[in-house]
Structures are given as C-alpha cells and as structure tokens.
Design a protein around this motif. Sequence first.
Motif, PDB file in Angstrom:
ATOM      1  N   LEU A 105     102.809  42.542  44.039  1.00  0.00           N
ATOM      2  CA  LEU A 105     101.549  42.628  44.782  1.00  0.00           C
ATOM      3  C   LEU A 105     101.778  42.958  46.250  1.00  0.00           C
ATOM      4  O   LEU A 105     100.919  43.536  46.908  1.00  0.00           O
ATOM      5  N   ASN A 106     102.944  42.579  46.772  1.00  0.00           N
ATOM      6  CA  ASN A 106     103.244  42.858  48.172  1.00  0.00           C
ATOM      7  C   ASN A 106     103.282  44.365  48.450  1.00  0.00           C
ATOM      8  O   ASN A 106     103.100  44.802  49.588  1.00  0.00           O
ATOM      9  N   LYS A 107     103.507  45.176  47.408  1.00  0.00           N
ATOM     10  CA  LYS A 107     103.496  46.629  47.593  1.00  0.00           C
ATOM     11  C   LYS A 107     102.070  47.165  47.670  1.00  0.00           C
ATOM     12  O   LYS A 107     101.832  48.220  48.252  1.00  0.00           O
ATOM     13  N   SER A 114     106.108  36.889  48.472  1.00  0.00           N
ATOM     14  CA  SER A 114     106.686  35.888  47.565  1.00  0.00           C
ATOM     15  C   SER A 114     105.839  35.564  46.342  1.00  0.00           C
ATOM     16  O   SER A 114     105.691  34.400  45.979  1.00  0.00           O
ATOM     17  N   PRO A 115     105.237  36.546  45.650  1.00  0.00           N
ATOM     18  CA  PRO A 115     104.509  36.200  44.420  1.00  0.00           C
ATOM     19  C   PRO A 115     105.473  35.790  43.309  1.00  0.00           C
ATOM     20  O   PRO A 115     106.492  36.447  43.096  1.00  0.00           O
ATOM     21  N   GLN A 116     105.158  34.687  42.616  1.00  0.00           N
ATOM     22  CA  GLN A 116     105.991  34.178  41.529  1.00  0.00           C
ATOM     23  C   GLN A 116     105.095  33.901  40.325  1.00  0.00           C
ATOM     24  O   GLN A 116     104.145  33.140  40.418  1.00  0.00           O
ATOM     25  N   VAL A 117     105.418  34.507  39.190  1.00  0.00           N
ATOM     26  CA  VAL A 117     104.615  34.356  37.978  1.00  0.00           C
ATOM     27  C   VAL A 117     105.252  33.326  37.053  1.00  0.00           C
ATOM     28  O   VAL A 117     106.463  33.359  36.818  1.00  0.00           O
ATOM     29  N   ASP A 118     104.444  32.401  36.554  1.00  0.00           N
ATOM     30  CA  ASP A 118     104.858  31.493  35.490  1.00  0.00           C
ATOM     31  C   ASP A 118     104.187  31.995  34.220  1.00  0.00           C
ATOM     32  O   ASP A 118     103.000  31.758  33.998  1.00  0.00           O
ATOM     33  N   PHE A 119     104.952  32.710  33.389  1.00  0.00           N
ATOM     34  CA  PHE A 119     104.370  33.367  32.223  1.00  0.00           C
ATOM     35  C   PHE A 119     103.797  32.348  31.240  1.00  0.00           C
ATOM     36  O   PHE A 119     102.729  32.554  30.664  1.00  0.00           O
ATOM     37  N   GLY A 120     104.519  31.245  31.027  1.00  0.00           N
ATOM     38  CA  GLY A 120     104.068  30.233  30.083  1.00  0.00           C
ATOM     39  C   GLY A 120     102.734  29.613  30.466  1.00  0.00           C
ATOM     40  O   GLY A 120     101.854  29.399  29.629  1.00  0.00           O
ATOM     41  N   LYS A 121     102.560  29.329  31.758  1.00  0.00           N
ATOM     42  CA  LYS A 121     101.324  28.708  32.236  1.00  0.00           C
ATOM     43  C   LYS A 121     100.274  29.734  32.651  1.00  0.00           C
ATOM     44  O   LYS A 121      99.157  29.368  32.999  1.00  0.00           O
ATOM     45  N   LYS A 122     100.672  31.026  32.651  1.00  0.00           N
ATOM     46  CA  LYS A 122      99.779  32.109  33.062  1.00  0.00           C
ATOM     47  C   LYS A 122      99.244  31.896  34.483  1.00  0.00           C
ATOM     48  O   LYS A 122      98.048  31.987  34.738  1.00  0.00           O
ATOM     49  N   THR A 123     100.154  31.584  35.393  1.00  0.00           N
ATOM     50  CA  THR A 123      99.769  31.386  36.788  1.00  0.00           C
ATOM     51  C   THR A 123     100.616  32.282  37.683  1.00  0.00           C
ATOM     52  O   THR A 123     101.718  32.680  37.321  1.00  0.00           O
ATOM     53  N   VAL A 124     100.070  32.595  38.849  1.00  0.00           N
ATOM     54  CA  VAL A 124     100.825  33.295  39.874  1.00  0.00           C
ATOM     55  C   VAL A 124     100.697  32.494  41.166  1.00  0.00           C
ATOM     56  O   VAL A 124      99.601  32.101  41.556  1.00  0.00           O
ATOM     57  N   ARG A 125     101.830  32.204  41.771  1.00  0.00           N
ATOM     58  CA  ARG A 125     101.873  31.471  43.047  1.00  0.00           C
ATOM     59  C   ARG A 125     102.270  32.465  44.128  1.00  0.00           C
ATOM     60  O   ARG A 125     103.312  33.112  44.033  1.00  0.00           O
ATOM     61  N   LEU A 126     101.423  32.615  45.128  1.00  0.00           N
ATOM     62  CA  LEU A 126     101.711  33.622  46.151  1.00  0.00           C
ATOM     63  C   LEU A 126     101.384  33.099  47.549  1.00  0.00           C
ATOM     64  O   LEU A 126     100.567  32.202  47.736  1.00  0.00           O
TER      65      LEU A 126
END
Length: 791
Positions: A105-107, A114-126
């Motif tokens: 997303l930074n692009k 610093s976007p970080q995806v948790d695929f199992g929980k379907k969350t993105v922390r940015l």
Amino acid sequence: MEHTSCFHCGDLCDTSTVLHDEKSFCCQGCKTVYEIFSDNDLTCYYDLQSNPGTTPQDIQGKYDFLSQQNIIDKLVEFDDGKSQIVTLYIPQIHCSSCIWILENLNKLNPNISSPQVDFGKKTVRLQYNSEHYSLKEVVILLSSIGYEPYISLEDFSTGKSHVNRSLIYKLGIAGFAFGNVMFLSFPEYFEVNEFWLEQYKPFFRWLMFAFSLPVVFYASSDYFVSAYKGLRAKVLNIDVPIALGIIVLFLRSTIDIMFDFGSGFFDSLTGLLFFLLLGKFFQQKTYSFLSFERDYKSYFPIAITKITKDGKEQPVQVYDIKESDRLLIRNEELIPVDGVLIKGNAKIDYSFVTGESEAVRKVSGDKLFAGGKQTSGSIEMEALKSVEQSYLTQLWGNDVFNKSKEDGFTTLTNMISKRFTIVVLSIAFISTTFWLFYDSSKALNVFTSVLIIACPCAIALAAPFTLGNMLRIFGKHKFYLKNATVIEQMAAIDTIIFDKTGTITSNKQSTAKYEGATLSSSEEKLLKNTLRGSNHPLSRTLYALLEEHDIITLDQFEEHLGQGLEGVHLKDRIKIGSANFVGKNTETALLNTAVHISSNNTYKGKYTFYNSYRKGLSQLFNTLKKQYDLAILSGDNEGELENLKKLLPVRTKMLFNQKPDDKLEYIKYHQSEGAKVMMLGDGLNDAGALAQSNVGIALSENVNVFSPACDAILDAEKFNRLGDFLGLSKSAIKIVNWSFMLSLFYNVIGVYFAVTGQLAPVIAAILMPLSSISVVVFTTIATNWVSRNLK
C-alpha cells in the motif's frame, strides 16, 4: 452469446463491458482499480493470481464518521501526533495477491508505511503519517481497490473477534441431509418390497438427489474453492483429492438414478461431507482450546514498578495495572500502558511501535503511549487504562525486529502434504484403472475411498498442535516463548552462553560494602536518584540497599552501556560505574565486583558486591555440560573467577571484562564455526548478544525486560529448570516425528483396504477425521506426559 470475464475481479460482464488497455472490466470501479495499479507499477498483482480482485463498492460519504476524533481514538492503537497505527479487519482477503497488494500500500500512497497482513485473521496492521493523511483516507483507499474494511466500534471497544459461523451452518445442513438420505435409503438397503414399490423408487431417489444438492454446492464449497485456488496457483493442496472424490460421487450417483442403474451413492456422499465437516469443526474447537496465544499472553511476565499511595515502590506484573495507578518507568524501560506524564524528563523512543528511532521529548501533562521506551532517566506516569496483553505481544512480534529464522517444521509439513497429495492421486488413478478392467463395479468405490482415507490432514496438524500445546505448558511454568519456531531452535542448540551479573547471580540476595570518603547528604541523594533511573542489575541491587532519600528530578541522566551511569542535578554531577569510567586507575586486582563513584570529577570510593549465586546453579551446569558447550561472558572483572571454578564444571569457558560488542562478536564467531548458540542475559546490556544468538533468553526478576531482542523470557525463579525446558523442546520434536509416523501408519492401512475394494466411501469419511482427531489426542497426551516432571 459470448460471456466475457472481468480482468480484475473475474465476474461475468453481463450488463455492459468496459474496455480499457485491451482488457475487459465489469464496471468502472474495477477499471479504476486497474488504472491505479497500472499507474503505480503494481500490475504484477495480476501475475500472482488470475482475477484476484473484488468489485469495489460505492463508498461516497460512507466513512464520514471517521472524521470524528472520538471515533478515531477508539480505533487507532497508537497516536503520537505524527503517526497513527491501526489494525483493520478485511473480509475480502483470500489469496496471495491480496497479501501482496495490501503489503504494498505504501506504493499507492507514501504516507502509509509498514503494512502487515495476518492472513489467518484477515487483518492488516498499518502505520500512516497522520499529519498529511487521515484514517478516513486510508479506509477510502482500501475500499477503492476492493478491500473495504469491516468497522464495528462495538468490536473494537469490547475486543470481540470476528467469528465466521458458516462452518456451523454447513455442518447443520450436511447433518440434516445425511439423516434424511439415510432414512430414505433404508427400504432399498433391506429390500422392503411392500413399501418400496416400483412406482415410488424414482421419486425417493430424486428426493435424495435434492437433499444432496445443498450439501454439494454449499456445504462442500470450501473444499472446491481451496482446491481450485491451489490448482490455479499450480499447487496440489490437501483439498484437491477431497474435492475430486465429491465430484466423482455426485456425478456417478446422478447418472445412476437418471438411467435407473441403481440408487447411487447419495448416502455415502452426504455422510462423507458430514463427517469431514464434523472433523473440521472438532479441529477448530480443539485448537481454540489449546490456543497457546491466549494462554501465554495472559501470563506475560513483564514487571513494572508501581508507586503506592504512601510513596513506596512496589514491583507488580503488568496485567495487574489498573487505571489511575502511578508507575515508575526507568531508563530503557518500556511503557506498558497509555498514560499521562507526571514527573521527570521524558524522552520516548517509539521505534518499538513505529520503527522510527527518533526519540520524542514530552513534558508533564503529555500523553504517553504503550510501547514507547524511556531513554533519559526515570519518569513517573499515571495509567489511563489497564494493559492489553495482545498489544504488547504484538509489539514483541513486530516484523521490524524479527530475525530471519528457519522454520523447518512448517516447511517439512508443507513439503510432506504436497508430496503426499501427489502420491495419493497416483494411487487412486492406478488402482481405479486396475479395477476398471478387473471388476468395474468396484472402481468408483475404490477411487473415492482412496482419495478420502489418505487425506494428509493429520500430518498437517501434527506440528502446530504439538508445538502449540508445548508453548502453553512452557507459559504455565513461567517460560514464555515468542513463537513456536523457538522450540525448534532450542532443540537444535549445542552451545549455551550465560551472562554473569543478574543472570547466574541473584540480585535479591546480594550485599554491598562501601569503602572510601564519606558521601555528603546531597551526594547520597543524587546517588540514590541516579541509580533509580537505571535497570542494570547492579544499579537495582545498590538502589535497594541504600537508605531512603527524597525523590528529585535529575536535570540530566545518561547510561553508558557496559560502563556506568551519569546524573546531574543543579551544579552537582555524579558518575557511577567502572573504575576507568569514573577516572580511577586501579593497579591491584579486585577479588569481587565493585562499583566506583565520583562526585564532580572527584573520586569518592567504591561499593564492593558480594554475589549470591542462584539456587541450583552448580547442579544445572553439571547437567547441561553432558550435552552442551557452556560459557560465561561477564562485563565484570575476574574477582569471582575462583568462586566460579569451585561451583562450575571443569573446562567451562569464562571470559571477563567483556563489553556488549565483545559478547556479540564472541557469539558471531562461534556461529561461523557451525555452533547453534543460546544466550541468557538480563535483556539490557545483552540486547545485541541476545539478538545475534539463535535463541536469546532474557531473565526476568522484577524487572521490565520486555525487549525485541529476546526470543523468550524466563522467570528467574525457574532458572534451575532450564535443562528441563531444553529437554522438553527435544521431546516436542520427537512427538512431531512420532505423529508423522502415526499418520503414515493410518494412511498405509487405510489405503490398503481402499485399494482392495474393502472400504466404502462413507466408512472412509468416518475414519479420516478420526485419524486427525487421534493425532490431536496423541500430541496432547504426549506433550502433557513428557512435561509431567515440571510440576
């Protein structure tokens, strides 16, 4: 009429087709998303998966409520006026392309980092620059590219998780259909001609067909979707043989009743899905029950100093912190909760949260956020809320600080599952071909039974259940690991290195004797308050031994790692540390560890420490020496060398006068020689060595040792059980291997009966989840059994 699929989302362009760049889109929204990716050189998003996107929804004015500050405060985890951090739940995450685009997303907007995806929980922390970009704009950007977040203020305030109840619905439908199909099949099973008259056979057979439709097209949809995505990505996952078996059963059964060849296999089909989903439901429930994440977070051992109403300093664990508690934060300590600065010079390093190392100065009345690290002496703050364990451990696992470590068992599990699926498909096709020529009536049953009975689900469960349960057991006994990978790393260790002060020595039982010129009242007060700001074991020990003095705010405080402390109040300056640091040249060798003091550049004297070693130290070293190379790296002088020689096994390596960089280089050298190194230290001076080692363990003794450098935290009371923990890590790996063997045994026996035509598909469907359940039960019982001696 030719139907065109949308290049972005894959939906059919039924009503109208939007053409752009020689590609077809179902709507302007999908075309706009493609243009955004194209303009930002992100079109390789489509190389990862075909049609990976989702159709963006109309969001005009939908998120205006995110402009209200009180709502923003509820949603964001961190806000220092310049940066904000938020975790958003995004239901549309479904494949590797989703992960890729969200982590880039930074692009699309440089204000996001610093976007970080948790695929199992379907969350993105940015994290995003809140001075130039708002939460509302973040959400609109995500929605515009087809990843609209699900935002519920109730969920954020109460901490509820997003529960997917579809499995329960599918299980209910499959169970209902299975029961009815079995009931309708009974007359034909027993050939009850009085009831099962010829004219009713077609009706009841088509009724069974009707009951099977929601099972095939709804209850089994997850298996089809997973298999399709795996095949599209050129990966044979464990759902491919299951989906193939369902299709074959359904088509064969439908053909049977259409041409009156028989009643088909609708009973086996519905029973198969019911038992598969029942096993899946059981696995989810069991894994939730064994969830090490919940358990080890609730036991997290970080201690902080609470200032009671009568002014006394009392260590408490962080989850005991309550709103309005007054807390003392020392130099290099982490702020565990959001609060307000009351007293002291705050210089907060939020790199633990944001990755930005620039420290921020705060004055009395300013808000402080959890995760910041105080870097300029001690401060006092008032807690605004209780601690959130999940937030602290999220910081601990922040990718900014993660080292690249091999996760051998995850790789092993995936590799076995992939190869296993290839073997299963080969056996299924070969055996079916054989039976087509030998006895064609059995060919379908053989094909389906092999696909179902040989599913490698049990293999895939062996490692996560074993290591997850072991993490829970470790946490229960006050040994806290960052993740399951650490267990694997511990099992491979062959060299253990210990720091001395605060690691093999106990701060609580140490004593100190002063030799030198008498300190004035103002010097004693400055000494006490300078020591108050440090987390070093010797500082904490000496601080506890000195008499009470008035608390003052230092004008300047600086801690020189590996050397000493420096404090300034008004015109007075004091230095505390090594002889060289305070300007004293020592010619005679010291027999004990000593801390020297100078006031206003005048040498005053020294405190000589008489160390008390931890209980069980000698026995622990003698036990470990049988399997590991042991070494002690200490920043102190050689005064304790003779005492240590009496306590520790012969040929234990002991190096003194080691600076933090020396410890790091020592570990790096041995690793270059092939050694797998574990380092035990105090989490402060040893941060570099802990980070460099294969496994870094910080010892906790009423000290806030929350450090991104360490892989585990060990309660000081359990120091003498280190050998047991290492033994358990090796036992865990053996249990994983035994689980693989157990699963392989199941599959060999099952495949034999399936290939020989002695196993019906519905029996295979019952046995498959039972094999998975047996592996779960085995790993749970085995891990509890091998850990029984910890009690």
